[in-house]
Structures are given as C-alpha cells and as structure tokens.
Design a protein around this motif. Structure first.
Motif, PDB file in Angstrom:
ATOM      1  N   GLY A  91      69.155 -24.344  31.062  1.00  0.00           N
ATOM      2  CA  GLY A  91      68.573 -24.604  29.745  1.00  0.00           C
ATOM      3  C   GLY A  91      67.918 -23.357  29.193  1.00  0.00           C
ATOM      4  N   PHE A  92      66.837 -23.546  28.453  1.00  0.00           N
ATOM      5  CA  PHE A  92      66.126 -22.403  27.896  1.00  0.00           C
ATOM      6  C   PHE A  92      64.637 -22.709  27.836  1.00  0.00           C
ATOM      7  CE2 PHE A  92      67.332 -25.089  24.378  1.00  0.00           C
ATOM      8  CZ  PHE A  92      66.218 -25.123  23.562  1.00  0.00           C
ATOM      9  N   THR A  93      63.844 -21.644  27.852  1.00  0.00           N
ATOM     10  CA  THR A  93      62.390 -21.745  27.730  1.00  0.00           C
ATOM     11  C   THR A  93      61.974 -20.901  26.540  1.00  0.00           C
ATOM     12  OG1 THR A  93      62.197 -21.985  30.124  1.00  0.00           O
ATOM     13  CG2 THR A  93      60.190 -21.436  28.907  1.00  0.00           C
ATOM     14  N   ASP A  94      61.355 -21.553  25.553  1.00  0.00           N
ATOM     15  CA  ASP A  94      60.918 -20.869  24.339  1.00  0.00           C
ATOM     16  C   ASP A  94      59.400 -20.860  24.268  1.00  0.00           C
ATOM     17  OD1 ASP A  94      60.709 -19.769  21.765  1.00  0.00           O
ATOM     18  OD2 ASP A  94      60.840 -21.754  20.834  1.00  0.00           O
ATOM     19  N   THR A  95      58.816 -19.679  24.263  1.00  0.00           N
ATOM     20  CA  THR A  95      57.370 -19.510  24.058  1.00  0.00           C
ATOM     21  C   THR A  95      57.142 -18.434  23.002  1.00  0.00           C
ATOM     22  OG1 THR A  95      57.258 -17.914  25.881  1.00  0.00           O
ATOM     23  CG2 THR A  95      56.752 -20.221  26.413  1.00  0.00           C
ATOM     24  N   SER A  96      58.045 -18.370  22.018  1.00  0.00           N
ATOM     25  CA  SER A  96      58.022 -17.282  21.043  1.00  0.00           C
ATOM     26  C   SER A  96      57.130 -17.525  19.836  1.00  0.00           C
ATOM     27  CB  SER A  96      59.450 -17.003  20.558  1.00  0.00           C
ATOM     28  OG  SER A  96      59.978 -18.132  19.902  1.00  0.00           O
ATOM     29  N   SER A 101      58.799 -25.025  21.824  1.00  0.00           N
ATOM     30  CA  SER A 101      59.069 -26.282  22.525  1.00  0.00           C
ATOM     31  C   SER A 101      58.913 -26.184  24.032  1.00  0.00           C
ATOM     32  CB  SER A 101      60.484 -26.751  22.192  1.00  0.00           C
ATOM     33  OG  SER A 101      61.420 -25.773  22.604  1.00  0.00           O
ATOM     34  N   GLY A 102      58.766 -24.972  24.562  1.00  0.00           N
ATOM     35  CA  GLY A 102      58.683 -24.825  26.011  1.00  0.00           C
ATOM     36  C   GLY A 102      60.052 -24.949  26.640  1.00  0.00           C
ATOM     37  N   ARG A 103      60.137 -25.648  27.765  1.00  0.00           N
ATOM     38  CA  ARG A 103      61.393 -25.767  28.512  1.00  0.00           C
ATOM     39  C   ARG A 103      62.247 -26.904  27.973  1.00  0.00           C
ATOM     40  NH1 ARG A 103      64.955 -22.829  31.249  1.00  0.00           N
ATOM     41  NH2 ARG A 103      66.047 -24.031  32.824  1.00  0.00           N
ATOM     42  N   THR A 104      63.506 -26.619  27.693  1.00  0.00           N
ATOM     43  CA  THR A 104      64.479 -27.622  27.275  1.00  0.00           C
ATOM     44  C   THR A 104      65.721 -27.424  28.135  1.00  0.00           C
ATOM     45  OG1 THR A 104      63.663 -27.541  24.991  1.00  0.00           O
ATOM     46  CG2 THR A 104      65.827 -28.537  25.343  1.00  0.00           C
ATOM     47  N   THR A 105      66.176 -28.485  28.781  1.00  0.00           N
ATOM     48  CA  THR A 105      67.364 -28.389  29.626  1.00  0.00           C
ATOM     49  C   THR A 105      68.605 -28.749  28.808  1.00  0.00           C
ATOM     50  OG1 THR A 105      66.986 -30.643  30.417  1.00  0.00           O
ATOM     51  CG2 THR A 105      66.111 -28.840  31.774  1.00  0.00           C
ATOM     52  N   TRP A 106      69.756 -28.236  29.258  1.00  0.00           N
ATOM     53  CA  TRP A 106      70.995 -28.441  28.518  1.00  0.00           C
ATOM     54  C   TRP A 106      71.366 -29.917  28.385  1.00  0.00           C
ATOM     55  CZ3 TRP A 106      71.384 -24.636  25.660  1.00  0.00           C
ATOM     56  CH2 TRP A 106      71.339 -23.318  26.085  1.00  0.00           C
ATOM     57  N   PRO A 130      63.801 -36.369  20.204  1.00  0.00           N
ATOM     58  CA  PRO A 130      62.800 -35.515  19.558  1.00  0.00           C
ATOM     59  C   PRO A 130      61.360 -35.947  19.858  1.00  0.00           C
ATOM     60  CG  PRO A 130      64.521 -36.133  18.001  1.00  0.00           C
ATOM     61  CD  PRO A 130      64.743 -36.932  19.245  1.00  0.00           C
ATOM     62  N   GLN A 131      61.150 -37.252  20.035  1.00  0.00           N
ATOM     63  CA  GLN A 131      59.791 -37.729  20.309  1.00  0.00           C
ATOM     64  C   GLN A 131      59.271 -37.232  21.655  1.00  0.00           C
ATOM     65  OE1 GLN A 131      57.887 -39.047  17.967  1.00  0.00           O
ATOM     66  NE2 GLN A 131      59.685 -38.845  16.652  1.00  0.00           N
ATOM     67  N   ALA A 132      60.144 -37.099  22.630  1.00  0.00           N
ATOM     68  CA  ALA A 132      59.732 -36.572  23.934  1.00  0.00           C
ATOM     69  C   ALA A 132      59.313 -35.113  23.805  1.00  0.00           C
ATOM     70  CB  ALA A 132      60.868 -36.707  24.949  1.00  0.00           C
ATOM     71  N   VAL A 133      60.041 -34.347  23.010  1.00  0.00           N
ATOM     72  CA  VAL A 133      59.678 -32.943  22.781  1.00  0.00           C
ATOM     73  C   VAL A 133      58.340 -32.869  22.066  1.00  0.00           C
ATOM     74  CG1 VAL A 133      60.331 -30.812  21.601  1.00  0.00           C
ATOM     75  CG2 VAL A 133      62.079 -32.179  22.752  1.00  0.00           C
ATOM     76  N   LEU A 134      58.162 -33.677  21.024  1.00  0.00           N
ATOM     77  CA  LEU A 134      56.894 -33.691  20.290  1.00  0.00           C
ATOM     78  C   LEU A 134      55.738 -34.101  21.198  1.00  0.00           C
ATOM     79  CD1 LEU A 134      58.069 -35.318  16.944  1.00  0.00           C
ATOM     80  CD2 LEU A 134      57.284 -32.969  17.257  1.00  0.00           C
ATOM     81  N   GLY A 135      56.002 -35.019  22.114  1.00  0.00           N
ATOM     82  CA  GLY A 135      54.960 -35.515  23.011  1.00  0.00           C
ATOM     83  C   GLY A 135      54.407 -34.467  23.958  1.00  0.00           C
ATOM     84  N   ARG A 136      55.178 -33.446  24.284  1.00  0.00           N
ATOM     85  CA  ARG A 136      54.676 -32.425  25.210  1.00  0.00           C
ATOM     86  C   ARG A 136      54.024 -31.237  24.496  1.00  0.00           C
ATOM     87  NH1 ARG A 136      60.732 -31.307  26.630  1.00  0.00           N
ATOM     88  NH2 ARG A 136      61.119 -29.442  25.402  1.00  0.00           N
ATOM     89  N   MET A 137      53.956 -31.306  23.155  1.00  0.00           N
ATOM     90  CA  MET A 137      53.321 -30.237  22.378  1.00  0.00           C
ATOM     91  C   MET A 137      51.852 -30.544  22.146  1.00  0.00           C
ATOM     92  SD  MET A 137      56.109 -29.488  19.428  1.00  0.00           S
ATOM     93  CE  MET A 137      57.583 -28.572  19.743  1.00  0.00           C
TER      94      MET A 137
END
Length: 190
Positions: A91-96, A101-106, A130-137
């Motif tokens: 996946g990818f890790t975005d902290t830019s 979003s942090g870590r997102t797996t493929w 998308p709600q799971a991604v929003l929940g970890r922010m």
C-alpha cells in the motif's frame, strides 16, 4: 517484489508557506478582526455598517483559525525526518500534509484519479470505506477531509506538487498496485 518508493516534500516550499505566506495571511485576518473589535486602532479599515462589522468578525475569526492552523501544520512538516509519501507492495503511507490519511493498503483501494485546483494537482485515492479513513484522522483533518469527500468523492487526497508532481508519483502507484493485483489474483481495475 519491488522496493518501496519514497517521496520527500520540498523544504523550500514548506519554508515559503510556513514562514512567509502563512504568517502574512494570519496577520491579515487578525488585522480585520482588530478593525472590527477596536475600530479606532485601524481607522482606515474600520467597518462602516453593522453588516460589514459582522462580516469582519466572521472573516477575522475564521481566517485567524484557518491560517494559524495551516501555518503550524506547515512548520510541523519541518520537524519530522524522512519521506512524506512511501509507496510499497502492500500500500502507501501518506504524511505529506495536515490532512494526510496515513497508511492505506491496496485492498482498500478501489481506484484513483487526478483532480486539479488552480495550479495544484491532487491524487485522489478512492477507497472502499471512506468513513473508516475519516475515523482514524484527528478532528481538524477529519473536518477538512469531509470537504474532500464532497468535492472529489474520497478523503484520501495527496497534493502532488510538493512531492515531485504526477510524473514522479503516478508510476510508483501504478507499478505497486498492479503488482499487488497480480499477486492477489484481484480483478480490480484503476
């Protein structure tokens, strides 16, 4: 298996945004607020009507909060060492940015598209939940990312201008995602 690809944020851009533009915009918002609250302090900017006074207060408070937050967020990017975007086989890790979003797996990725706003190009990663991604922010990132969901359909948006542009980042995404699909016998297409 391919190696991870790492992207750093331009330190010159961080310095420009965090030490020049952010403080200037924050100061301008504070000046508008001061003109509304103490009109004699800034007589040339004093509001001439109650509606204009209300507009000054709202713009001053909102501008001070927004530009103050973004200035701090830009400066915090200077603190952390290491790459701000890492794309690998899982996946990818975005902290830019402050709304990363942090870590997102493929396996969470449904697809992606580019979105252009003025001179900024964003890579918008469409995710299954998308709600799971929003929940970890955090709360501020969640609020701003909800706007991304309404605007581009996903909370996962990566500003590419600071990371070398679409020409640098997209091949890494395509290579690693395609490899993941082949290894997992997936049929998801981007």
């Amino acid at each position: 298996m391919t190696d991870a690809v790492q992207f750093d944020v331009s330190r010159a851009r961080i310095l420009l945004m965090g030490l020049v533009l952010g403080p200037l915009m924050t100061a301008a918002a504070v000046l508008v607020l001061v003109a509304a609250v103490v009109p004699t302090a800034v007589p040339w900017l004093a509001p001439m009507s109650p509606i204009l006074w209300l507009l000054y207060v709202v713009a001053g408070v909102a501008g001070t909060a927004f530009f103050g937050f973004t200035t701090v967020a830009w400066l915090m990017l200077l603190r952390g060492p290491g790459p701000r975007l890492v794309v690998d086989a899982e996946g990818f890790t975005d902290t830019s940015s402050a709304v990363s979003s942090g870590r997102t797996t493929w396996d969470q990725v449904v697809g992606w598209h580019l979105h252009h706003v003025q001179r900024q190009t964003n890579l918008c990663i469409v995710v299954q939940d998308p709600q799971a991604v929003l929940g970890r922010m955090g709360p501020v990132a969640r609020l701003l990312s909800r706007s991304n969901v309404k605007l581009v359909g996903t909370p996962v948006c990566i500003g590419l201008n600071n990371l070398g542009g679409a020409e640098a980042v997209l091949p890494a995404f395509e290579q690693h995602y395609d490899q993941w699909v082949r290894e997992n016998a997936g049929t998801t297409e981007v």
